[in-house]
Design a protein around this motif. Sequence first.
Motif, mmCIF file in Angstrom:
data_model
loop_
_atom_site.group_PDB
_atom_site.id
_atom_site.type_symbol
_atom_site.label_atom_id
_atom_site.label_comp_id
_atom_site.label_asym_id
_atom_site.label_seq_id
_atom_site.Cartn_x
_atom_site.Cartn_y
_atom_site.Cartn_z
ATOM 1 N N LEU A 40 0.516 -1.131 0.045
ATOM 2 C CA LEU A 40 -0.132 -0.141 0.173
ATOM 3 C C LEU A 40 0.986 1.287 0.148
ATOM 4 O O LEU A 40 0.415 2.483 -0.694
ATOM 5 N N ALA A 41 2.014 1.274 0.482
ATOM 6 C CA ALA A 41 2.747 2.203 0.796
ATOM 7 C C ALA A 41 3.247 2.753 -0.623
ATOM 8 O O ALA A 41 3.371 3.845 -1.149
ATOM 9 N N GLU A 42 4.065 1.517 -1.471
ATOM 10 C CA GLU A 42 4.362 1.786 -2.637
ATOM 11 C C GLU A 42 3.102 2.295 -3.611
ATOM 12 O O GLU A 42 3.378 2.927 -4.480
ATOM 13 N N ALA A 43 2.077 1.732 -3.429
ATOM 14 C CA ALA A 43 0.971 2.451 -4.347
ATOM 15 C C ALA A 43 0.541 3.788 -4.071
ATOM 16 O O ALA A 43 0.545 4.615 -4.932
ATOM 17 N N TYR A 44 0.784 4.111 -2.650
ATOM 18 C CA TYR A 44 0.751 5.498 -2.648
ATOM 19 C C TYR A 44 1.792 6.356 -3.206
ATOM 20 O O TYR A 44 1.600 7.667 -3.709
ATOM 21 N N ARG A 45 3.055 6.091 -3.035
ATOM 22 C CA ARG A 45 3.918 6.690 -3.818
ATOM 23 C C ARG A 45 3.817 7.038 -5.243
ATOM 24 O O ARG A 45 4.155 7.907 -5.658
ATOM 25 N N ARG A 46 3.338 5.725 -5.907
ATOM 26 C CA ARG A 46 2.879 5.839 -7.482
ATOM 27 C C ARG A 46 1.845 6.747 -7.614
ATOM 28 O O ARG A 46 1.880 7.627 -8.553
ATOM 29 N N PHE A 47 0.847 6.629 -6.681
ATOM 30 C CA PHE A 47 -0.186 7.870 -6.798
ATOM 31 C C PHE A 47 0.221 9.242 -6.572
ATOM 32 O O PHE A 47 0.049 10.223 -7.438
ATOM 33 N N PHE A 48 1.018 9.504 -5.641
ATOM 34 C CA PHE A 48 1.496 10.950 -5.339
ATOM 35 C C PHE A 48 2.298 11.442 -6.393
ATOM 36 O O PHE A 48 2.240 12.552 -6.977
ATOM 37 N N ASN A 49 3.268 10.454 -7.117
ATOM 38 C CA ASN A 49 4.071 10.797 -8.212
ATOM 39 C C ASN A 49 3.192 11.327 -9.503
ATOM 40 O O ASN A 49 3.442 11.981 -10.206
ATOM 41 N N ARG A 50 1.927 10.524 -9.587
ATOM 42 C CA ARG A 50 1.114 10.601 -10.691
ATOM 43 C C ARG A 50 0.382 12.094 -10.574
ATOM 44 O O ARG A 50 0.206 12.864 -11.307
ATOM 45 N N ILE A 51 -0.144 12.387 -9.198
ATOM 46 C CA ILE A 51 -0.666 13.531 -9.348
ATOM 47 C C ILE A 51 0.055 14.790 -9.303
ATOM 48 O O ILE A 51 -0.215 15.966 -9.662
ATOM 49 N N SER A 52 1.496 14.525 -8.837
ATOM 50 C CA SER A 52 2.376 15.727 -9.041
ATOM 51 C C SER A 52 2.986 15.778 -10.340
ATOM 52 O O SER A 52 3.925 16.510 -10.662
ATOM 53 N N ARG A 53 2.695 14.485 -11.156
ATOM 54 C CA ARG A 53 2.874 14.639 -12.860
ATOM 55 C C ARG A 53 4.658 14.545 -12.937
ATOM 56 O O ARG A 53 5.155 15.196 -13.498
ATOM 57 N N HIS A 54 5.130 13.565 -12.187
ATOM 58 C CA HIS A 54 6.389 13.463 -12.227
ATOM 59 C C HIS A 54 7.100 12.257 -12.938
ATOM 60 O O HIS A 54 6.523 11.404 -12.951
ATOM 61 N N TYR A 55 7.860 12.404 -13.992
ATOM 62 C CA TYR A 55 8.263 11.484 -14.723
ATOM 63 C C TYR A 55 9.698 10.886 -14.366
ATOM 64 O O TYR A 55 10.166 9.967 -14.445
ATOM 65 N N HIS A 56 10.593 11.874 -13.511
ATOM 66 C CA HIS A 56 11.627 11.927 -13.178
ATOM 67 C C HIS A 56 11.874 12.172 -11.810
ATOM 68 O O HIS A 56 12.004 13.541 -11.288
ATOM 69 N N CYS A 57 12.398 11.415 -11.085
ATOM 70 C CA CYS A 57 12.804 11.740 -9.648
ATOM 71 C C CYS A 57 14.232 10.903 -9.645
ATOM 72 O O CYS A 57 14.173 9.771 -8.760
ATOM 73 N N ASP A 58 15.294 11.561 -9.971
ATOM 74 C CA ASP A 58 16.377 10.644 -9.827
ATOM 75 C C ASP A 58 17.801 11.337 -9.052
ATOM 76 O O ASP A 58 17.416 12.368 -8.536
#
Length: 262
Positions: free
Chosen positions: A154-172
């Motif tokens: 669930l934690a990983e799902a939330y991370r993917r969700f937040f990246n999606r609403i933040s419109r992030h393609y790159h967090c490197d």
Amino acid sequence: MGKRDFLWLHLRELPYFRALLRAVEARFYQDLHLPRPVLDIGCGDGHFASVTFAEPLDVGLDPDPGVLPLARNYGGYRWVLRGYGNALPFGSASFASAVSNSVLEHIPDVDGVLQEVARVLRPGAPFIFCVPNHRFTRSLSVARFLDRLGWHGLAEAYRRFFNRISRHYHCDDVPRWDERLRAAGFALERYWHYFSPEALACLEWGHYFGLPAWVARKLTGRWILAPTTWNLSLTRRVVQPYYDQRAICDDGVYTFYVARRV
């Protein structure tokens, strides 16, 4: 430019979580030299440039036609036009410096953008940008709470969700950005991490508590309906400690880069 209250200048125009991050970033530019002419890739509505820089930058470019009139009205640029970062409408070696503030993480074809920026910059020209780094998603407070409960999926799902609403393609991390920069014709001169995990929590929850500002924007075109001291005093008290804390920190979830065209 004399000392300016960047936090207030952003709070009166933006939702508090965006205002906090932009105010922190605005301070960094005060110690950086940008030879002219300057290109801003992804200028948005132009508010950041109008607040941050003592004089208008030369060119602001953005692909969204809806924000260009706002960028012109704010007066942060001498020239504002529509364009895409991977197909810049300028001749080679047209600019003496370039900036891109919290933009590159939103662009799928970031390598193409870096190649184009290198093309339009003169040899030796600085390119300054900032992006979220590899600590961004793993530092999200909700995800860390779920991890402590043992709910890692669930934690990983939330991370993917937040990246999606933040419109992030790159967090490197830095090595990945250094690799991209070198491939495009840049040398990375220096970098620093900023915005602590505690400040990130303030930003994270602002995405949810900022719903009234989003409604106001949709109805009136403004994020803040009453940009007055009395209306924003409580908001300021909440975010001021994060603005006052040491901006540069080893565990910062954003990274500021200063590169130079080879």
